[in-house]
Design a protein around this motif. Structure first.
Motif, PDB file in Angstrom:
ATOM      1  N   SER A 626     -12.575 -11.595 -26.670  1.00 24.06           N
ATOM      2  CA  SER A 626     -11.940 -10.299 -26.901  1.00 24.06           C
ATOM      3  C   SER A 626     -10.775 -10.449 -27.877  1.00 24.06           C
ATOM      4  CB  SER A 626     -11.459  -9.684 -25.584  1.00 24.06           C
ATOM      5  OG  SER A 626     -10.385 -10.413 -25.051  1.00 24.06           O
ATOM      6  N   ASP A 627     -10.560  -9.410 -28.669  1.00 26.34           N
ATOM      7  CA  ASP A 627      -9.517  -9.449 -29.685  1.00 26.34           C
ATOM      8  C   ASP A 627      -8.711  -8.160 -29.638  1.00 26.34           C
ATOM      9  OD1 ASP A 627      -7.962  -9.710 -32.031  1.00 26.34           O
ATOM     10  OD2 ASP A 627      -9.484 -11.037 -32.877  1.00 26.34           O
ATOM     11  N   ILE A 628      -7.501  -8.259 -29.126  1.00 30.04           N
ATOM     12  CA  ILE A 628      -6.655  -7.080 -28.924  1.00 30.04           C
ATOM     13  C   ILE A 628      -6.267  -6.400 -30.236  1.00 30.04           C
ATOM     14  CG2 ILE A 628      -4.435  -8.268 -28.961  1.00 30.04           C
ATOM     15  CD1 ILE A 628      -3.673  -6.564 -26.503  1.00 30.04           C
ATOM     16  N   HIS A 629      -6.406  -7.119 -31.346  1.00 31.45           N
ATOM     17  CA  HIS A 629      -6.112  -6.563 -32.672  1.00 31.45           C
ATOM     18  C   HIS A 629      -6.892  -5.270 -32.907  1.00 31.45           C
ATOM     19  CE1 HIS A 629      -5.798  -6.512 -37.131  1.00 31.45           C
ATOM     20  NE2 HIS A 629      -7.063  -6.194 -37.072  1.00 31.45           N
ATOM     21  N   LEU A 630      -8.133  -5.218 -32.447  1.00 35.15           N
ATOM     22  CA  LEU A 630      -8.991  -4.059 -32.705  1.00 35.15           C
ATOM     23  C   LEU A 630      -8.475  -2.809 -32.015  1.00 35.15           C
ATOM     24  CD1 LEU A 630     -12.401  -5.898 -32.355  1.00 35.15           C
ATOM     25  CD2 LEU A 630     -11.456  -4.951 -34.451  1.00 35.15           C
ATOM     26  N   MET A 631      -7.831  -2.973 -30.868  1.00 37.72           N
ATOM     27  CA  MET A 631      -7.285  -1.812 -30.170  1.00 37.72           C
ATOM     28  C   MET A 631      -5.927  -1.430 -30.734  1.00 37.72           C
ATOM     29  SD  MET A 631      -7.044  -1.136 -26.100  1.00 37.72           S
ATOM     30  CE  MET A 631      -6.584   0.477 -25.454  1.00 37.72           C
ATOM     31  N   ARG A 632      -5.124  -2.430 -31.058  1.00 42.45           N
ATOM     32  CA  ARG A 632      -3.791  -2.139 -31.599  1.00 42.45           C
ATOM     33  C   ARG A 632      -3.867  -1.481 -32.968  1.00 42.45           C
ATOM     34  NH1 ARG A 632      -0.804  -7.744 -29.859  1.00 42.45           N
ATOM     35  NH2 ARG A 632      -0.444  -7.202 -27.676  1.00 42.45           N
ATOM     36  N   HIS A 633      -4.935  -1.760 -33.715  1.00 46.58           N
ATOM     37  CA  HIS A 633      -5.109  -1.165 -35.042  1.00 46.58           C
ATOM     38  C   HIS A 633      -6.382  -0.302 -35.040  1.00 46.58           C
ATOM     39  CE1 HIS A 633      -1.905  -3.708 -36.652  1.00 46.58           C
ATOM     40  NE2 HIS A 633      -2.403  -4.651 -35.876  1.00 46.58           N
ATOM     41  N   PHE A 634      -6.512   0.466 -33.995  1.00 47.88           N
ATOM     42  CA  PHE A 634      -7.725   1.257 -33.773  1.00 47.88           C
ATOM     43  C   PHE A 634      -8.024   2.179 -34.947  1.00 47.88           C
ATOM     44  CE2 PHE A 634      -9.782   5.085 -31.981  1.00 47.88           C
ATOM     45  CZ  PHE A 634     -10.926   4.509 -31.454  1.00 47.88           C
ATOM     46  N   GLY A 635      -7.000   2.881 -35.439  1.00 44.18           N
ATOM     47  CA  GLY A 635      -7.219   3.815 -36.542  1.00 44.18           C
ATOM     48  C   GLY A 635      -7.699   3.123 -37.805  1.00 44.18           C
ATOM     49  N   ASP A 636      -7.061   2.007 -38.143  1.00 45.97           N
ATOM     50  CA  ASP A 636      -7.459   1.268 -39.346  1.00 45.97           C
ATOM     51  C   ASP A 636      -8.891   0.755 -39.236  1.00 45.97           C
ATOM     52  OD1 ASP A 636      -4.930   1.655 -40.377  1.00 45.97           O
ATOM     53  OD2 ASP A 636      -4.159  -0.252 -39.632  1.00 45.97           O
ATOM     54  N   GLU A 637      -9.286   0.360 -38.032  1.00 42.97           N
ATOM     55  CA  GLU A 637     -10.606  -0.243 -37.835  1.00 42.97           C
ATOM     56  C   GLU A 637     -11.722   0.802 -37.724  1.00 42.97           C
ATOM     57  OE1 GLU A 637     -11.359  -3.359 -37.899  1.00 42.97           O
ATOM     58  OE2 GLU A 637      -9.399  -4.309 -37.897  1.00 42.97           O
ATOM     59  N   PHE A 638     -11.460   1.915 -37.044  1.00 39.09           N
ATOM     60  CA  PHE A 638     -12.539   2.853 -36.726  1.00 39.09           C
ATOM     61  C   PHE A 638     -12.262   4.294 -37.159  1.00 39.09           C
ATOM     62  CE2 PHE A 638     -12.486  -0.554 -33.577  1.00 39.09           C
ATOM     63  CZ  PHE A 638     -13.778  -1.021 -33.646  1.00 39.09           C
ATOM     64  N   GLY A 639     -11.045   4.570 -37.628  1.00 36.68           N
ATOM     65  CA  GLY A 639     -10.663   5.939 -37.941  1.00 36.68           C
ATOM     66  C   GLY A 639     -11.354   6.509 -39.166  1.00 36.68           C
ATOM     67  N   GLY A 640     -11.211   7.827 -39.322  1.00 37.34           N
ATOM     68  CA  GLY A 640     -11.799   8.527 -40.465  1.00 37.34           C
ATOM     69  C   GLY A 640     -10.754   8.753 -41.547  1.00 37.34           C
ATOM     70  N   SER A 641     -11.108   9.562 -42.525  1.00 33.83           N
ATOM     71  CA  SER A 641     -10.166   9.887 -43.595  1.00 33.83           C
ATOM     72  C   SER A 641     -10.245  11.377 -43.880  1.00 33.83           C
ATOM     73  CB  SER A 641     -10.487   9.081 -44.866  1.00 33.83           C
ATOM     74  OG  SER A 641     -11.804   9.351 -45.305  1.00 33.83           O
TER      75      SER A 641
END
Length: 961
Positions: A626-641
């Motif tokens: 597990s990598d907590i980075h993905l949750m802490r940077h949720f918008g950068d990883e999965f967000g829209g524009s």
């Protein structure tokens, strides 16, 4: 139309949609599209001036024209201009009507105005505005049409404001529209925050679900809502869980609560299905794929086989265990003695021979001696009795058994002064003059008794030559007999150091594969993070272990291969995803490879959404990748524009806990948020405590079972006979499990269970007992879990000390509904226990309910622990007993409490009222009367550790009523 030439046009003609202008010998044309207003005619002395304003800075001006002709031409141009603009809009009537309807609908949206949906409208609006609307003249098309155009152009100018207003309008209406659904979907009506998380439907939505906040209710309601509202068909909804039983439970719950048949899947099941669909068959799984214990055993076996089969790798493995197994920090890395001692005790610096040493550099020396077959004793009593007032028996660091050579390692470094001279320095918290005097005394002692002393220094390690220098110094006196690597490895196995290292290798391997790293990537990052020779030593072992691991798969795949292969098929389009809503439970446990799969599935559809439910405070499965980075940077990883802004997402904080009462909930929140990288969340507790809900039980050696029995007896006495009280016993490790059947027989009113903290996630109990919260390498916090080397295979460094273990402690605390009791070693408690006690004591002191006094050691800043001697007398000694040695008797008057110095006072005071003269030499001691060669005198109660004295006779201790 013709006029006189006075700095303007000579003739102007209208030909269809084109205005033709002649100036002397030059002719130019202007489209009616560039005309911005109705032509103007102004009377002048020479006739009339005709002006036609254009989009450019210069208008068309015809001077000296016949006024009647000018008015007629102006009317002609105005009529053509109006017809041109109206015609331009009418030609795009269908497109404009559709666009305007979409914009108008934002005033009362029937679907959540997600960025991905509204960006499509904005793109169309901007394109249409550039091509048509921006060129239309409002005066030409009339007020009614101009009003319609203005609606679209306002959206183009202020898209973010309009979308935000649309979101607010939709949410309010949707919450009311689905009120009955939210009231009945679960056994209890959903909270406002839970309802909000369901109707919010951004490109990426993150629901922060703290411990006991009802996350399962949210994800169940979300899936049912999407289907029942007709937003998605069941086959377009992907519900992902991490464990098979969790997936099955969710499927059943959605079906039971809403009647919607929706199959939840694990990431592995999904990935396996994708591979099967693309390849036509599913590859065989590695035998250890679903068995963590077998996976670690595989790593251990690979290490063992490499030691016996590859001399170079064997050398690298032995070097790791002998020199780099622990993080190589020295005294210079700490500002206080307490911090240094705490670090050393946490590492549990145990040599290959088996004894505990006091520093990392001593560990290196001891292990080098062992590796080279040189028998030694650690801290033996010097062979000659050294008479020196106030000194204990002299114990050199090492003595070599066969040669009688002594080795002293001195913690000094070299410093170049401004004048070019050189001097020796000590660690920040060490008295330099006193330490150097000690070195001189040791040299003089060996010289006086003609014993051979070999000296080593901290600056030699700093210069990278500690062991080579030691070898050179010993060469004339001893002959090295290097032990075979297999023998040393067997010793490491016997000491159970291979277990921790295999766990570290396994965690590293999973994250390495899941993040698609290379050894070169790790080497580059190691240099950047300044992890030095320890990282190089680790990678020299990891690389051959990884290569052998891959060979032993023999064509099978592990879970990391499975997820990555499925992600690659989704990225390249070989798998066509039907999913437009991806719901992920326990999102804090997501790995890099799983995140890659989710992003690949989302990217296949412009309107696909990710809905994630999780709690970064409970991210405790780093060992599984597990990598907590993905949750802490949720918008950068999965967000829209939207409108040029990227990373757009929505976060909903559930806030309320239905489990823990206030004292536990707030203490756990404050504890986990000591790490500033954790996402801050608000907590509304389940109730208010009427008595202390967090308790600490100090345990001395070999009395753990007794203390646990006493505690359970106390809980049993308060229990109701009608319904058994639940008690959850928690251990950081499986081996801490007590004899549960026996305990259950002894306490039939209690419903007892034991779990490791990791296995307890999702569980709760009336009372929670945390067992053996002690310090040490296999204590809590565990050193292996937060090893800095794991930063080499993580996108983000967890710089905060014990970051993952702090979250493990949070999970342990939040299993409790009513009380949390922590059993910890009296002499060596976990650093977490010390911290919690201090924080809770401060809170209770504020409220006037303080019950526990913590005395600080004046020598090192540690904690003074009360102990009972063999004679039954009470003493107070420093928690760092092997390093500090501070030892004080209890007050002679009451024989219980510890007299303490008040700032500026010449006396120490006991809570019983007794007072004693302070020691002039140390912070903690006080003076008492002793007999000497010359009669009675006053000396420090810490003698011989402190030589503080005073002339005169003592009187009886003074007391105050």
């Amino acid at each position: 139309m013709t006029g006189l030439l006075f700095g303007g046009a000579r003739t102007i003609e209208l030909d269809g949609d084109i205005v033709q202008v002649t100036e002397r010998s030059r002719t130019s044309t202007i489209s009616l599209a560039d005309v911005v207003a109705v032509p103007a005619v102004r009377r002048t002395l020479l006739g009339a001036t005709l002006s036609i304003a254009t989009g450019s800075e210069e208008s068309i001006i015809l001077r000296g024209a016949n006024r009647r002709d000018a008015l007629a031409f102006s009317n002609h141009v105005e009529k053509a201009w109006v017809e041109y603009n109206i015609s331009a809009l009418e030609r795009e009537a269908d497109r404009f009507s559709s666009l305007r309807a979409a914009v108008t609908a934002l005033a009362r949206p029937t679907r959540y105005p997600a960025a991905c949906a509204i960006q499509v409208i904005l793109d169309e609006a901007r394109s249409f505005d550039d091509a048509v609307l921006s060129k239309l003249r409002m005066e030409a098309i009339g007020s009614e049409a101009a009003s319609l155009v203005a609606e679209v152009r306002t959206f183009v100018a202020e898209p973010r404001r309009i979308r935000n207003t649309a979101i607010e309008t939709f949410v309010i209406a949707e919450l009311e529209r689905w009120k009955d659904f939210f009231d009945t979907i679960e056994s209890k009506p959903l909270t406002h925050e839970q309802r909000l998380s369901v109707v919010v439907d951004e490109d990426a939505t993150l629901v922060l679900a703290g411990a006991g906040s009802g996350k399962t209710s949210v994800i169940t309601a979300k899936a049912a809502y999407l289907a029942k509202a007709g937003i998605r068909s069941p086959e377009e909804i992907l519900l992902l869980a991490f464990a098979k039983n969790a997936a099955e439970e969710m499927s059943e719950r959605v079906q039971a609560r809403s009647g919607v048949a929706l199959a939840a899947r694990t990431f592995h099941a999904l990935a396996y299905d994708i591979i099967g669909l693309v390849e036509g068959s599913k590859p065989a799984l590695a035998r250890h794929a679903a068995d963590d214990a077998l996976f670690i055993d595989t790593i251990k076996q690979i290490l063992k086989d490499l030691v016996r089969s590859d001399p170079d790798v064997a050398k690298a493995i032995i070097k790791w265990f002998a020199q780099f197994f622990v993080e190589p920090k020295t005294e210079w890395d700490f500002k206080t003695k307490h911090d240094f001692y705490t670090h050393i005790e946490k590492l549990d610096l145990r040599t290959l021979q088996g004894e505990k040493v006091k520093s990392y550099e001593e560990l290196q020396i001891a292990n080098w001696l062992y590796e080279n077959g040189i028998e030694y004793e650690y801290e033996p009593v010097y062979e000659h009795k050294v008479a020196s007032a106030g000194r204990r028996d002299y114990c050199p660091d090492f003595s070599l058994v066969e040669s009688g050579i002594y080795i002293e390692h001195f913690g000094v470094r070299r410093q170049t002064m401004p004048d070019g001279s050189e001097r020796l320095t000590t660690a920040p918290f060490v008295d330099r003059e006193q330490y150097l005097a000690g070195i001189d005394w040791k040299r003089e002692t060996h010289s006086a008794y003609e014993t051979t002393l070999i000296e080593t220094y901290s600056y030699e390690r700093q210069e990278g030559r500690l062991l080579s220098s030691l070898a050179d110094k010993l060469a004339p006196h001893v002959t090295a007999k290097p032990r075979p690597p297999a023998e040393i490895f067997d010793r490491v196995v016997e000491m159970k150091q291979v277990d921790n290292f295999s766990q570290l290798l396994g965690t590293f391997l999973r994250k390495y594969k899941g993040g698609a790293y290379s050894v070169a990537d790790c080497e580059t990052k190691a240099k950047k993070l300044n992890l030095g020779r320890r990282a190089a030593a680790f990678l020299s072992v990891f690389e051959p272990v990884f290569e052998e691991y891959e060979k032993r798969l023999e064509g099978r795949i592990d879970f990391e291969d499975m997820i990555l292969r499925a992600a690659r098929y989704a990225e390249t389009g070989r798998f066509h995803s039907p999913f437009r809503h991806i719901l992920v439970d326990e999102f804090q446990d997501i790995s890099q490879s799983r995140g890659k799969l989710v992003k690949a599935l989302k990217a296949q559809h412009q309107d696909a959404r990710v809905f994630a439910v999780g709690d970064d405070w409970q991210s405790i499965f780093r060992f599984a990748g597990s990598d907590i980075h993905l949750m802490r940077h949720f918008g950068d990883e999965f967000g829209g524009s939207f409108d040029g802004e990227s990373g757009l997402h929505r976060t909903v904080d559930l806030g309320r806990t239905f489990r823990s009462i206030d004292q536990i909930a707030f203490a756990a929140r404050a504890f986990v948020l000591k790490n500033p990288a954790q996402i801050e969340k608000q907590i509304v507790p389940a109730g208010k405590a009427t008595e202390p809900a967090i308790k600490f039980v100090e345990v001395t050696a070999n009395e753990g079972e007794k203390k646990l029995g006493e505690l359970l007896a106390s809980i049993s006495e308060m229990s109701s006979t009608s319904e058994r009280t639940s008690v959850l016993l928690l251990g950081r490790y499986r081996f801490l499990e007590p004899d549960l059947p026996d305990l259950q027989k002894r306490f039939p009113l209690l419903r007892l269970s034991f779990k490791t903290i990791h296995a307890s996630k999702g569980l709760e109990a009336d009372h929670v007992v945390l067992l053996k919260a002690d310090g040490g390498r296999t204590g809590f916090p565990s050193e292996t879990v937060d090893d800095p080397l794991l930063s080499l295979v993580s996108p983000e460094i967890e710089a905060f000390e014990n970051a993952e273990e702090r979250r493990v402690m949070y999970v342990a605390m939040t299993r409790a509904r009513r009380t949390l009791t922590i059993l910890a070693s009296k002499s060596r408690p976990s650093s977490f226990v010390t911290e919690l006690r201090k924080d809770l004591a401060a809170e209770r002191e504020k409220s006037g309910t303080a019950t526990h006094v913590v005395h600080e050691c004046g020598e090192c800043g540690g904690r003074l622990v009360d102990v009972t001697g063999e004679d039954g007398r009470r003493w107070y000694r420093c928690e760092h007993v092997r390093h500090c040695g501070n030892f004080l008797p209890a007050c002679p008057a009451c024989e219980v409490a510890l007299p303490r110095r008040e700032d500026g006072s010449p006396e120490v005071s006991c809570k019983c009222g007794a007072k004693y003269p302070t020691c002039p030499e140390c912070r903690d001691g006080w003076l008492r009367e002793r007999s000497g060669r010359y009669g009675r005198f006053l000396s420090c109660v810490r003698f011989p550790a402190c030589a503080g004295k005073s002339k005169g006779r003592a009187t009886s201790p003074t007391t105050t009523e």
